[in-house]
Design a protein around this motif. Structure first.
Motif, PDB file in Angstrom:
ATOM      1  N   MET A  24      22.841  28.326  50.419  1.00 50.52           N
ATOM      2  CA  MET A  24      23.432  29.316  49.503  1.00 50.52           C
ATOM      3  C   MET A  24      24.954  29.255  49.580  1.00 50.52           C
ATOM      4  O   MET A  24      25.544  29.368  50.652  1.00 50.52           O
ATOM      5  N   LYS A  25      25.595  29.064  48.416  1.00 40.98           N
ATOM      6  CA  LYS A  25      27.052  29.024  48.365  1.00 40.98           C
ATOM      7  C   LYS A  25      27.624  30.440  48.252  1.00 40.98           C
ATOM      8  O   LYS A  25      26.944  31.370  47.821  1.00 40.98           O
ATOM      9  N   HIS A  26      28.909  30.564  48.628  1.00 43.14           N
ATOM     10  CA  HIS A  26      29.618  31.832  48.478  1.00 43.14           C
ATOM     11  C   HIS A  26      30.881  31.596  47.658  1.00 43.14           C
ATOM     12  O   HIS A  26      31.660  30.685  47.941  1.00 43.14           O
ATOM     13  N   LEU A  27      31.082  32.436  46.640  1.00 40.23           N
ATOM     14  CA  LEU A  27      32.277  32.368  45.811  1.00 40.23           C
ATOM     15  C   LEU A  27      33.212  33.493  46.242  1.00 40.23           C
ATOM     16  O   LEU A  27      32.807  34.660  46.304  1.00 40.23           O
ATOM     17  N   ILE A  28      34.465  33.146  46.527  1.00 38.10           N
ATOM     18  CA  ILE A  28      35.464  34.122  46.952  1.00 38.10           C
ATOM     19  C   ILE A  28      36.655  34.035  46.006  1.00 38.10           C
ATOM     20  O   ILE A  28      37.222  32.953  45.805  1.00 38.10           O
ATOM     21  N   ILE A  29      37.047  35.172  45.412  1.00 36.60           N
ATOM     22  CA  ILE A  29      38.217  35.235  44.550  1.00 36.60           C
ATOM     23  C   ILE A  29      39.458  35.376  45.425  1.00 36.60           C
ATOM     24  O   ILE A  29      39.544  36.286  46.262  1.00 36.60           O
ATOM     25  N   SER A  30      40.455  34.502  45.225  1.00 38.36           N
ATOM     26  CA  SER A  30      41.665  34.565  46.043  1.00 38.36           C
ATOM     27  C   SER A  30      42.870  35.109  45.288  1.00 38.36           C
ATOM     28  O   SER A  30      43.737  35.759  45.889  1.00 38.36           O
ATOM     29  N   GLU A  31      42.954  34.863  43.982  1.00 38.00           N
ATOM     30  CA  GLU A  31      44.148  35.297  43.252  1.00 38.00           C
ATOM     31  C   GLU A  31      43.845  35.362  41.758  1.00 38.00           C
ATOM     32  O   GLU A  31      42.999  34.614  41.250  1.00 38.00           O
ATOM     33  N   ILE A  32      44.552  36.256  41.076  1.00 38.66           N
ATOM     34  CA  ILE A  32      44.472  36.322  39.616  1.00 38.66           C
ATOM     35  C   ILE A  32      45.887  36.418  39.053  1.00 38.66           C
ATOM     36  O   ILE A  32      46.750  37.115  39.607  1.00 38.66           O
ATOM     37  N   LEU A  33      46.122  35.675  37.964  1.00 35.65           N
ATOM     38  CA  LEU A  33      47.377  35.744  37.225  1.00 35.65           C
ATOM     39  C   LEU A  33      47.050  36.151  35.792  1.00 35.65           C
ATOM     40  O   LEU A  33      46.145  35.570  35.180  1.00 35.65           O
ATOM     41  N   ILE A  34      47.771  37.150  35.278  1.00 37.40           N
ATOM     42  CA  ILE A  34      47.537  37.657  33.930  1.00 37.40           C
ATOM     43  C   ILE A  34      48.859  37.599  33.172  1.00 37.40           C
ATOM     44  O   ILE A  34      49.896  38.035  33.683  1.00 37.40           O
ATOM     45  N   LEU A  35      48.810  37.070  31.961  1.00 37.11           N
ATOM     46  CA  LEU A  35      50.033  36.860  31.182  1.00 37.11           C
ATOM     47  C   LEU A  35      49.836  37.339  29.750  1.00 37.11           C
ATOM     48  O   LEU A  35      48.825  37.035  29.128  1.00 37.11           O
ATOM     49  N   ARG A  45      51.299  39.764  35.454  1.00 40.36           N
ATOM     50  CA  ARG A  45      51.000  40.305  36.782  1.00 40.36           C
ATOM     51  C   ARG A  45      50.265  39.264  37.607  1.00 40.36           C
ATOM     52  O   ARG A  45      49.436  38.512  37.101  1.00 40.36           O
ATOM     53  N   ARG A  46      50.566  39.252  38.897  1.00 38.56           N
ATOM     54  CA  ARG A  46      49.889  38.387  39.864  1.00 38.56           C
ATOM     55  C   ARG A  46      49.370  39.280  40.993  1.00 38.56           C
ATOM     56  O   ARG A  46      50.099  40.137  41.506  1.00 38.56           O
ATOM     57  N   GLU A  47      48.101  39.063  41.363  1.00 33.90           N
ATOM     58  CA  GLU A  47      47.538  39.795  42.500  1.00 33.90           C
ATOM     59  C   GLU A  47      46.695  38.840  43.345  1.00 33.90           C
ATOM     60  O   GLU A  47      45.963  38.008  42.801  1.00 33.90           O
ATOM     61  N   THR A  48      46.803  38.971  44.661  1.00 37.29           N
ATOM     62  CA  THR A  48      45.947  38.228  45.583  1.00 37.29           C
ATOM     63  C   THR A  48      44.899  39.172  46.164  1.00 37.29           C
ATOM     64  O   THR A  48      45.092  40.394  46.204  1.00 37.29           O
ATOM     65  N   PHE A  49      43.778  38.599  46.601  1.00 34.78           N
ATOM     66  CA  PHE A  49      42.661  39.404  47.102  1.00 34.78           C
ATOM     67  C   PHE A  49      42.308  39.002  48.526  1.00 34.78           C
ATOM     68  O   PHE A  49      42.373  37.818  48.888  1.00 34.78           O
ATOM     69  N   ASP A  50      41.920  40.008  49.290  1.00 36.22           N
ATOM     70  CA  ASP A  50      41.423  39.751  50.640  1.00 36.22           C
ATOM     71  C   ASP A  50      40.040  39.105  50.533  1.00 36.22           C
ATOM     72  O   ASP A  50      39.253  39.480  49.661  1.00 36.22           O
ATOM     73  N   PRO A  51      39.721  38.140  51.393  1.00 36.28           N
ATOM     74  CA  PRO A  51      38.414  37.482  51.276  1.00 36.28           C
ATOM     75  C   PRO A  51      37.229  38.389  51.604  1.00 36.28           C
ATOM     76  O   PRO A  51      36.089  38.035  51.289  1.00 36.28           O
ATOM     77  N   ILE A  52      37.491  39.560  52.186  1.00 32.12           N
ATOM     78  CA  ILE A  52      36.383  40.469  52.524  1.00 32.12           C
ATOM     79  C   ILE A  52      36.443  41.742  51.684  1.00 32.12           C
ATOM     80  O   ILE A  52      35.487  42.082  50.989  1.00 32.12           O
ATOM     81  N   ARG A  53      37.585  42.455  51.708  1.00 30.74           N
ATOM     82  CA  ARG A  53      37.667  43.711  50.963  1.00 30.74           C
ATOM     83  C   ARG A  53      39.041  43.896  50.340  1.00 30.74           C
ATOM     84  O   ARG A  53      40.063  43.691  50.997  1.00 30.74           O
ATOM     85  N   THR A  54      39.018  44.302  49.077  1.00 30.28           N
ATOM     86  CA  THR A  54      40.250  44.667  48.377  1.00 30.28           C
ATOM     87  C   THR A  54      39.999  45.953  47.617  1.00 30.28           C
ATOM     88  O   THR A  54      39.038  46.049  46.845  1.00 30.28           O
TER      89      THR A  54
END
Length: 568
Positions: free
Chosen positions: A1-12, A20-29
């Motif tokens: 089973m794979k795990h997908l983790i979101i690390s960052e989002i950029l919105i323009l 805006r740019r935001e980074t995410f914690d790999p466990i909780r944000t």
């Protein structure tokens, strides 16, 4: 089973020149902010970048015409996905371009399905096997503030394009039916379609054969063409002569018509020029004979006899040229008419061919023999096609029957697995109901993985949250696909009081499965310690995107966009 983790989002938004740019914690944000501060728009954009359309979206956010980039990790590999309206592109973590897409269902969905090991196949309304859009990948992991707290499985738009999709989707995500099951199901649908198409084609060919057999004029003679060998030779000779004659006429007509078109074009130009010269001469005649002044530069020109005579001379030359052109056109029309008259030679040759066809041998004419042989050839061809189609149908039906038998076996296994999953689910749901203080419920909610939850008031959001986490528990234990981030937006719904809101938040914190990522949108954390990272949206309403971040985000997004859209 794979795990997908979101690390960052950029919105323009180029339209607003904000980003805006935001980074995410790999466990909780935790994304914290009041109403209308952009918290939900930020959250909705995460899975929307993957092609999963939210059920609802603020009109001002739509009007901003955003581009978005999400960076994510899939086990030990880094990726980036870029969205610009209906255009998508996938890159490696270091920016290497992989593939672009302009259609979600037919292009992006199959690619993401392969990347995420998502093997669910659903039958379209036309009974064709299809990989469903990305919304079906992420639906169990997302609770949207606008719809998920009233009904389950409603966080995304455009879900009802498949029949009985909820049953299939929950069975898949809960591991009741795995990737192998849906590969077999897709193969069965394909073979069944092949058999149905072969049946239709077989009927069509059989109908043509039957119509030919019913046609009394379509009597087929079994004769030796050698009897008509001399006529065949004569007809071939006449046909060759006819072809040569027609080719000669075509060549002559082509040349004459081309010449006529050229002369007609010249005549049109000459007549237009003559008209302009006549107007110039009339103009000079009307002017003062002492001269005329140029309106542009003021220079004075004499309106003398020599100038007028030159114009008159030009007019005569053009008129003479026009007379010659008209004579040429008359000549060409006459020659074209003569060629058409000579075409009667070809018609007489065709008549001789018809005479040969009508010459009889006994009671059978040569034409009847040719028609008979043509019908015989058509009958042989159609009979061969019918035999081939019958073989295709028989093979497809046999293969469909074999696969259906295999699928029935997998269904029996799935029924047994479903009973086990239901037992785990019911036990988990009971514990969850207790944890969030849901006391009034019917026993039917424990007897199916897609129950109807009919609670009211502030109890309904807590019951839906308990149910969602009961399904998530099955997914994280049994799903054959990739585990995606759990994204929950605004759990404080229907006016949760000071007792129940902390209960809800503590429940989420305590029941996040180990090894997963949680992104949680809140107005108030009620003092619950979540750890991880906290993102505070601006206090000012409608100000999530910032002008100060525009240049940097614009540069990063467009550097990738240029790789995905090569210059022509």
């Amino acid at each position: 089973m794979k795990h997908l983790i979101i690390s960052e989002i950029l919105i323009l938004s180029e339209k607003e020149r904000r980003a805006r740019r935001e980074t995410f914690d790999p466990i909780r944000t935790i994304i914290a902010g009041g109403n209308s501060t952009g918290k939900s728009s930020l959250i909705k954009t995460i899975y929307q970048t993957f092609g999963a359309e939210p059920a609802k979206q603020h009109p001002r956010w739509k009007a901003a015409e955003i581009k978005s980039l999400v960076r994510f990790r899939l086990d030990d590999k880094e990726y980036q996905i870029l969205r610009d309206g209906g255009f998508f592109a996938i890159f490696t973590g270091d920016g290497t371009f992989l593939k672009s897409f302009s259609r979600v269902s037919s292009e992006l969905a199959p690619y993401l399905a392969a990347l995420l090991d998502f093997g669910l196949i659903l039958a379209s309304r036309e009974e064709e096997p299809q990989t469903p859009p990305p919304a079906f990948f992420f639906l169990p992991f997302y609770m949207d503030q606008d719809s998920s707290w009233q009904n389950s499985w409603t966080a995304f738009d455009r879900l009802y394009q498949y029949y009985a999709w909820k049953d299939a989707m929950v069975d898949y995500h809960a591991g009741v039916k795995n990737n192998a099951y849906y590969r077999t199901s897709a193969e069965y649908l394909t073979r069944r379609i092949e058999a149905q198409e072969a049946v239709g084609a077989e009927r069509g060919v059989a109908n043509v054969i039957n119509r030919l057999e019913r046609d009394s004029s379509a009597t087929v003679f079994s004769l030796d063409p050698g009897v008509f060998s001399d006529r065949i030779k004569r007809m071939i000779g006449e046909s060759q002569a006819l072809a040569a004659t027609e080719e000669k006429f075509r060549t002559r007509l082509s040349k004459l018509n081309s010449e006529r078109a050229l002369q007609a074009n010249r005549l049109e130009i000459a007549e237009r020029a003559l008209g302009e010269i006549s107007r110039d001469f009339d103009f000079l005649q009307r002017l003062d004979r002492s001269g005329v002044e140029c309106p542009t530069c003021g220079t004075h020109y004499e309106n003398n006899f020599a100038a007028r005579f030159a114009i008159a001379s030009d007019e005569d030359k053009v008129a003479e040229f026009i007379i010659h052109l008209r004579a040429d056109l008359t000549r060409l029309d006459r020659e074209i008419s003569q060629v058409y008259d000579e075409y009667s030679i070809a018609r007489s040759q065709a008549a001789r061919i018809q005479e040969i066809l009508e010459e009889a041998q006994g009671e059978v004419t040569f034409q009847v023999l040719i028609e008979s042989e043509g019908r015989r050839a058509a009958d042989n061809l159609l009979t061969g096609q019918l035999t081939s189609l019958q073989e295709t149908r028989v093979n497809a039906e046999a293969e469909a029957t074999r696969i259906k038998s295999e699928l029935d076996g997998l269904d029996r296994r799935a029924a047994a697995v479903r009973r086990d999953r239901l037992a785990v689910y019911a036990e988990t749901l009971r514990r969850n109901f207790i944890a969030v203080d849901v006391q009034a419920y019917t026993q039917s909610v424990f007897q199916t993985l897609i129950p109807s939850i009919f609670e009211t008031g502030s109890t309904l959001p807590r019951a839906l949250l308990a149910y969602q986490f009961a399904i998530l528990n099955l997914i994280f234990r049994y799903s054959p696909a990739t585990v995606c981030p759990i994204i929950i937006d605004s759990p404080n719904q229907q006016g949760q009081d000071g007792k129940h809101l902390p209960q809800i938040l503590q429940f989420i914190a305590d029941h996040q499965p180990e090894g997963t990522q949680l992104i949680l949108g809140l107005e108030n954390d009620m003092g619950i310690e979540f750890g991880g990272k906290r993102i505070d949206t601006p206090v000012e309403q409608m100000s999530l995107l910032q002008a100060s971040q525009f240049e940097d985000v614009h540069r990063e997004i467009f550097s990738l966009l240029k790789k995905a859209i090569p210059s022509s």
